[in-house]
Design a protein around this motif. Structure first.
Motif, PDB file in Angstrom:
ATOM      1  N   HIS A  89      -0.846  -6.457   6.322  1.00 31.23           N
ATOM      2  CA  HIS A  89      -0.190  -5.279   5.747  1.00 31.23           C
ATOM      3  C   HIS A  89      -1.283  -4.460   5.073  1.00 31.23           C
ATOM      4  O   HIS A  89      -1.912  -4.918   4.120  1.00 31.23           O
ATOM      5  CB  HIS A  89       0.875  -5.694   4.742  1.00 31.23           C
ATOM      6  CG  HIS A  89       1.570  -4.548   4.099  1.00 31.23           C
ATOM      7  ND1 HIS A  89       2.282  -4.672   2.939  1.00 31.23           N
ATOM      8  CD2 HIS A  89       1.669  -3.237   4.433  1.00 31.23           C
ATOM      9  CE1 HIS A  89       2.786  -3.504   2.590  1.00 31.23           C
ATOM     10  NE2 HIS A  89       2.409  -2.621   3.486  1.00 31.23           N
ATOM     11  N   SER A  90      -1.509  -3.248   5.568  1.00 36.90           N
ATOM     12  CA  SER A  90      -2.545  -2.366   5.025  1.00 36.90           C
ATOM     13  C   SER A  90      -1.901  -1.210   4.270  1.00 36.90           C
ATOM     14  O   SER A  90      -1.030  -0.524   4.803  1.00 36.90           O
ATOM     15  CB  SER A  90      -3.400  -1.785   6.153  1.00 36.90           C
ATOM     16  OG  SER A  90      -4.083  -2.801   6.833  1.00 36.90           O
ATOM     17  N   VAL A  91      -2.336  -1.024   3.037  1.00 32.21           N
ATOM     18  CA  VAL A  91      -1.929   0.131   2.234  1.00 32.21           C
ATOM     19  C   VAL A  91      -3.183   0.970   2.051  1.00 32.21           C
ATOM     20  O   VAL A  91      -4.185   0.492   1.517  1.00 32.21           O
ATOM     21  CB  VAL A  91      -1.347  -0.290   0.867  1.00 32.21           C
ATOM     22  CG1 VAL A  91      -1.005   0.927   0.034  1.00 32.21           C
ATOM     23  CG2 VAL A  91      -0.127  -1.180   1.073  1.00 32.21           C
ATOM     24  N   ARG A  92      -3.125   2.224   2.531  1.00 33.21           N
ATOM     25  CA  ARG A  92      -4.321   3.075   2.549  1.00 33.21           C
ATOM     26  C   ARG A  92      -4.080   4.345   1.752  1.00 33.21           C
ATOM     27  O   ARG A  92      -3.169   5.119   2.052  1.00 33.21           O
ATOM     28  CB  ARG A  92      -4.672   3.385   4.004  1.00 33.21           C
ATOM     29  CG  ARG A  92      -4.968   2.086   4.752  1.00 33.21           C
ATOM     30  CD  ARG A  92      -4.879   2.182   6.209  1.00 33.21           C
ATOM     31  NE  ARG A  92      -3.617   2.713   6.674  1.00 33.21           N
ATOM     32  CZ  ARG A  92      -3.200   2.616   7.916  1.00 33.21           C
ATOM     33  NH1 ARG A  92      -3.931   2.017   8.808  1.00 33.21           N
ATOM     34  NH2 ARG A  92      -2.056   3.137   8.290  1.00 33.21           N
ATOM     35  N   LEU A  93      -4.899   4.530   0.725  1.00 37.70           N
ATOM     36  CA  LEU A  93      -4.853   5.724  -0.103  1.00 37.70           C
ATOM     37  C   LEU A  93      -5.788   6.749   0.525  1.00 37.70           C
ATOM     38  O   LEU A  93      -6.958   6.464   0.773  1.00 37.70           O
ATOM     39  CB  LEU A  93      -5.296   5.396  -1.528  1.00 37.70           C
ATOM     40  CG  LEU A  93      -4.544   4.227  -2.176  1.00 37.70           C
ATOM     41  CD1 LEU A  93      -5.197   3.831  -3.476  1.00 37.70           C
ATOM     42  CD2 LEU A  93      -3.090   4.570  -2.373  1.00 37.70           C
TER      43      LEU A  93
END
Length: 147
Positions: A89-93
């Motif tokens: 699971h990647s959360v990218r700002l």
């Protein structure tokens, strides 16, 4: 299956109708263009992450202009060697940034092998990750009067 959460910060830098991208091997080894940036270190502020990563991958010092948005994705990665498959699971700002110093250079011993400016009109012809298109869409839709 192992589960992994990865939080990362990336920047879109546009200058004179050109966007700054870095090149990285994908999971299958195919070279693809990505946004400069990368994973946050424990306790690191995302602004500091994006500034550090841009310097490491491109040689440029940047000033963060603002947050464009957040992108999230989830995918399964196959077994690699002795390692179990991963539910990633990647959360990218995604930030907008402006180059304020430094000189373009390639990263040595990192996750990318080169960086380059690409004409905005030519990006659609590049082998790239979908995050590049998402960030460009956010950049085009932003309110340039709000930093």
């Amino acid at each position: 299956m192992r589960r992994k959460l990865r939080v990362a910060a990336y920047a879109i830098c546009v200058r004179d109708d050109h966007v700054l991208l870095a090149r990285s091997p994908g999971w299958d080894g195919t070279l693809e263009w990505v946004l400069p940036g990368g994973g946050m270190e424990h306790g690191e502020d995302p602004y500091d992450t994006v500034v550090r990563e841009l310097l490491e991958e491109t040689g440029y010092h940047v000033e963060v202009a603002g947050l464009l948005g957040v992108s999230s994705s989830r995918r399964s990665l196959p077994r690699r060697g002795l390692r179990a498959p991963v539910d990633l699971h990647s959360v990218r700002l995604l930030y907008e940034a402006k180059v304020v110093g430094g000189e373009l250079r390639f990263e040595v011993g990192g996750s990318t092998d080169m960086a380059a400016w690409h004409d905005l009109d030519a990006v659609s012809g590049l082998v790239r990750i979908p995050l590049v298109d998402a960030a460009l869409r956010m950049w085009r839709e932003r309110d340039p009067g709000v930093a």
